[in-house]
Design an enzyme around this catalytic site. Structure first.
Site, PDB file in Angstrom:
ATOM      1  CG  ASN A 128      62.216   8.250  40.422  1.00 18.09           C
ATOM      2  OD1 ASN A 128      62.836   7.824  41.485  1.00 18.09           O
ATOM      3  ND2 ASN A 128      61.125   8.753  40.578  1.00 18.09           N
ATOM      4  CD  GLU A 171      60.089  13.237  39.704  1.00 16.69           C
ATOM      5  OE1 GLU A 171      59.618  14.186  40.306  1.00 16.69           O
ATOM      6  OE2 GLU A 171      59.255  11.975  39.483  1.00 16.69           O
ATOM      7  CB  CYS A 200      63.281   6.277  34.688  1.00  6.17           C
ATOM      8  SG  CYS A 200      61.706   6.568  33.587  1.00  6.17           S
ATOM      9  CD  GLU A 221      62.796   1.352  35.478  1.00  6.20           C
ATOM     10  OE1 GLU A 221      63.103   2.438  35.736  1.00  6.20           O
ATOM     11  OE2 GLU A 221      61.626   0.777  35.401  1.00  6.20           O
ATOM     12  CB  CYS A 228      58.771   4.263  31.162  1.00  8.41           C
ATOM     13  SG  CYS A 228      60.309   4.818  30.537  1.00  8.41           S
ATOM     14  CB  CYS A 233      63.239   2.205  31.194  1.00  4.00           C
ATOM     15  SG  CYS A 233      63.496   3.394  32.118  1.00  4.00           S
TER      16      CYS A 233
HETATM   17  N1  THU Z   1      59.644   6.240  36.553  1.00  5.66           N
HETATM   18  C1  THU Z   1      60.999   5.327  36.847  1.00  5.66           C
HETATM   19  O1  THU Z   1      61.929   5.780  37.488  1.00  5.66           O
HETATM   20  N2  THU Z   1      60.833   3.951  36.517  1.00  5.66           N
HETATM   21  C2  THU Z   1      59.790   3.551  36.010  1.00  5.66           C
HETATM   22  O2  THU Z   1      59.796   2.495  35.543  1.00  5.66           O
HETATM   23  C3  THU Z   1      58.548   4.365  35.853  1.00  5.66           C
HETATM   24  C4  THU Z   1      58.523   5.871  36.054  1.00  5.66           C
HETATM   25  C5  THU Z   1      59.736   7.734  37.205  1.00  5.66           C
HETATM   26  C6  THU Z   1      59.860   8.572  36.408  1.00  5.66           C
HETATM   27  C7  THU Z   1      59.445   9.545  37.200  1.00  5.66           C
HETATM   28  O3  THU Z   1      60.314  10.318  38.177  1.00  5.66           O
HETATM   29  C8  THU Z   1      58.372   9.065  38.210  1.00  5.66           C
HETATM   30  O4  THU Z   1      58.535   7.720  38.077  1.00  5.66           O
HETATM   31  C9  THU Z   1      56.944   9.191  37.514  1.00  5.66           C
HETATM   32  O5  THU Z   1      56.819   8.955  36.355  1.00  5.66           O
END
Ligand code: THU
Length: 161
Positions: free
Chosen positions: A62, A64, A73, A75, A112, A115
Site C-alpha cells: 500500500n 498512501e 492498496c 493488491e 477492500c 480491490c
Molecule cells: N489496505 C490495503 O492495502 N489492502 C487491503 O486489503 C486493506 C487496506 C491499505 C489501505 C490503507 O493504506 C491502509 O491499508 C489502511 O486502510
C-alpha cells in the site's frame, strides 16, 4: 418471491507450513512486501504478491498519500503492475498480508471492496480463476476464485446497450 442463499467454500490454515510450496512462497513474498509499504498515516502495512502463469511473482504494497484518496492498496498496486508489465499473462493467484510495527498481524487480512472489483475484472478479462490467499501469522484463509468474495459484481457487459 423466492429466497436464495449464496455460500462460499474456503480453506483455513493455522500456519504457513500447512500450505503447499508454491502458495507458501507466494505468501512469504506478500509478507516481505509489507516492508515496502508507505503508510505513514494509517501505520498499517499491507503486502500483496501476484503469481503469474509464467511463474513470475510480482509484489506490491500500500502506498498512501497526504491527500488520502490518492493512495492505493497493496493488491491494486500488485495487480496493476502485473497487468502493465505483462498485459497478456494470466494471474494464477494473489496473496495478501498485513503488518504493524514490522510484525505480521495474527489475523488474516481481507481485500477492500474496490480491490475485489479490480480482482474480479482481472479474472473476467483473462477467463481463468484467480486464487486468493489471505494471510495472517496465525490464520490463513484461501478461496479458489476472487469472484467468491464479490457476489453480485457490477459488470457492464451483462447489459445490452
Ligand atoms: N489496505 C490495503 O492495502 N489492502 C487491503 O486489503 C486493506 C487496506 C491499505 C489501505 C490503507 O493504506 C491502509 O491499508 C489502511 O486502510
Amino acid at each position: 418471491m423466492n429466497e436464495f442463499e449464496i455460500n462460499i467454500k474456503a480453506k483455513r490454515y493455522n500456519s504457513i507450513n500447512e500450505m503447499d510450496e508454491t502458495e507458501r512462497r507466494l505468501l512469504e513474498a506478500a509478507n516481505n512486501a509489507t516492508k515496502t509499504s508507505y503508510a505513514p498515516y494509517s501505520k498499517f502495512n499491507v503486502g500483496a504478491a501476484v503469481l503469474l502463469e509464467n511463474g513470475e511473482i510480482i509484489t506490491g504494497s500500500n502506498q498512501e498519500n497526504n491527500a488520502y484518496p490518492s493512495g492505493l492498496c497493496a493488491e491494486r498496486v500488485a495487480v496493476f503492475y502485473a497487468n502493465a508489465k505483462y498485459p497478456n499473462v494470466a494471474i494464477k493467484a494473489i496473496a495478501v498480508s498485513s503488518a504493524v510495527d514490522n510484525k505480521i498481524n495474527d489475523k488474516e487480512v481481507y481485500p477492500c471492496g474496490s480491490c475485489r472489483q479490480v480482482l474480479v475484472e482481472s479474472e473476467n478479462r483473462q477467463k481463468t480463476k484467480i486464487k486468493l490467499i489471505m494471510g495472517g501469522a496465525k490464520s490463513i484463509i484461501a478461496i479458489e476464485s476472487v469472484s467468491l468474495m464479490l457476489p453480485f459484481t457490477f459488470d457492464l457487459e451483462e447489459f445490452s446497450r
